[in-house]
Design an enzyme around this catalytic site. Structure first.
Site, short mmCIF file in Angstrom:
data_model
loop_
_atom_site.label_atom_id
_atom_site.label_comp_id
_atom_site.label_asym_id
_atom_site.label_seq_id
_atom_site.Cartn_x
_atom_site.Cartn_y
_atom_site.Cartn_z
N PRO A 220 38.85 45.72 43.49
CA PRO A 220 40.26 46.13 43.33
C PRO A 220 40.77 45.79 41.93
O PRO A 220 41.19 44.66 41.67
CB PRO A 220 40.99 45.33 44.42
N ASP A 394 40.19 41.58 38.45
CA ASP A 394 39.72 41.70 39.83
C ASP A 394 40.74 40.97 40.69
O ASP A 394 40.85 39.75 40.65
CB ASP A 394 38.34 41.06 39.95
N HIS A 395 41.51 41.74 41.47
CA HIS A 395 42.63 41.15 42.20
C HIS A 395 42.18 40.13 43.25
O HIS A 395 42.99 39.33 43.75
CB HIS A 395 43.47 42.24 42.87
N ARG A 396 40.91 40.14 43.62
CA ARG A 396 40.41 39.14 44.55
C ARG A 396 40.35 37.76 43.89
O ARG A 396 40.31 36.74 44.57
CB ARG A 396 39.01 39.53 45.04
N VAL A 397 40.28 37.76 42.55
CA VAL A 397 40.09 36.52 41.79
C VAL A 397 41.31 36.20 40.94
O VAL A 397 41.87 35.11 40.98
CB VAL A 397 38.84 36.62 40.89
#
Length: 422
Positions: A220, A394-397
């Protein structure tokens, strides 16, 4: 008699090109002799014999493409006969060095029979080359097939059972191959046959297509942009280069960007991270990968521990790495394992752009051209040299707040470069 197998030169390698044989049937080889050259997506590796023996058979002709990992390529008569890959020869490699092989193997970097079926990142499924081919031909998703091999590795019998029992879901073309889905041929889309020349995809271009498709599809992404004034940096660069001229060192704007990125990552360590299903990997150092265009593609040599290095040291290393990248002489460890990337298209006049994340890194900084623009200072219109940078996260990070804090740390370093010299 010992089988010599097609080596796995990286954890993700599934096939390669047997570029050249250095031996023929009847030759006697000793440990350390180069017997063949193998091409991967970005590498040409020499394969050495680990023991002595006589070459009984050569089963794969030189120049053969798409040779699967662990395919028997030759047979050796002797006590040993295993072979191991040597350091890269002429191509810039895209693989980490293989581990020491067991007898009868040429490299142990690929998933071995003792490997789990899925890697720690939860993406790649460990399976035998034959199982992968059968699943691909049948249009099945390997991740939906339960492996019965050692430690859950998917083997031929598992795929055949799934085909008979319908136990695996179909895989889309893009998931099965990692390449852009091909819906129609060019002719079906209205391009006349014979009106174009088709350039076959080499290993590098296939790897780029696969990795970028996977990243853009599965990660993402979101971009954050900010403008930085460069006038103070350009003035400082002129003075620094005058001082370093006698040492043969020349500092570029990109060297400042790399140094500023490393210091900003040190100031905002949450931005120097990678996503894994087990948790966020918080990296100890800022290993900055810099994108370098080469014939046929792109490679990202790395300035290791850039937060600890001076501008002069970064400039020297960057020039050396870029030159050897273009000559395809990088070692695997010199461009794999970075924690953050910098891509600079400013020299081409590109004002602003957003890059695709280079997994498993959590962010990449895209650098545009420095150009004179109107700015407002103290309520008055003025002209300044301005550069737009875009951080793709990276929106997860790296969520929006973390990315913004990184850029808040980066911008003053660029605009007041003296702070980078401490």
């Amino acid at each position: 008699m010992t089988d010599i197998l097609m080596p796995a030169l990286s954890p993700t390698m599934e096939e390669g090109v047997l570029a050249k044989w250095h031996v023929k049937v009847g030759d006697t080889v000793s440990a350390g002799d180069v017997i063949a050259e193998i091409e991967t997506d970005k590498a040409t590796m020499e394969v050495e014999a680990v023991d002595e023996g006589e070459v009984l058979e050569i089963l794969v002709a030189e120049g053969s493409e798409g040779v699967k990992v662990n395919t028997v390529i030759a047979r050796l008569k002797g006590e040993g006969g295993a072979a191991a890959p040597k350091a890269p020869k002429t191509e810039a490699p895209a693989a980490t060095p293989a581990a020491a092989p067991k007898a009868g193997a040429v490299a142990a970097a690929s998933p071995s029979p003792s490997s789990p079926s899925t890697d720690a990142a939860g993406g790649r499924v460990f399976a035998s080359p034959l199982a992968r081919r059968l699943a691909r031909d049948a249009g099945l998703d390997l991740s939906a097939i339960k492996g019965t091999g050692p430690h859950g590795r998917v083997v031929r019998a598992d795929v055949e059972a799934a085909i008979k029992g319908g136990g695996a879901k179909p895989a889309s073309a893009s998931v099965a191959t990692g390449e852009p889905r091909k819906v129609q041929s060019l002719e079906q889309m209205g391009i006349a046959p014979g009106s174009y020349d088709l350039v076959p995809l080499d290993g590098m271009r296939k790897a780029i297509a696969r990795r970028m498709t996977e990243s853009f599809r599965d990660v993402p992404h979101f971009p954050l942009s900010i403008d930085c004034e460069l006038d103070a940096l350009l003035a400082a660069r002129t003075k620094i280069n005058a001082l370093l001229e006698s040492q043969g060192v020349k500092v570029s704007v990109n060297d400042f960007v790399i140094r500023a990125s490393a210091l900003a990552l040190k100031a905002v360590p949450d931005a120097n991270a990678s996503y894994t299903p087990e948790g966020l990997a918080m990296h100890h150092h800022a290993d900055i990968a810099m994108a370098v265009a080469i014939d046929g593609g792109l490679i990202t040599p790395i300035i290791r521990q850039a937060e600890l290095k001076s501008l002069a040291r970064i400039a020297t290393e960057a020039r050396d790495l870029a030159n050897r990248a273009r000559e395809r002489k990088l070692k695997p460890e010199e461009f794999q394992g970075g924690t953050f990337s910098v891509s600079n298209l400013g020299m081409f006049g590109i004002k602003a752009f957003a890059s695709i994340i280079n997994e498993p890194q959590g962010a990449i900084l895209s650098v545009g051209a420095g150009e004179q623009r109107p700015v407002v200072k103290n309520g008055q219109l003025a002209v300044a040299t301005v550069m737009t940078v875009t951080l793709t996260c990276d929106h997860r990070v790296v969520d929006g707040a973390v990315g913004a804090r990184f850029l808040q740390a980066f911008k003053p370093l660029i605009e007041d470069p003296i702070t980078m010299l401490a």
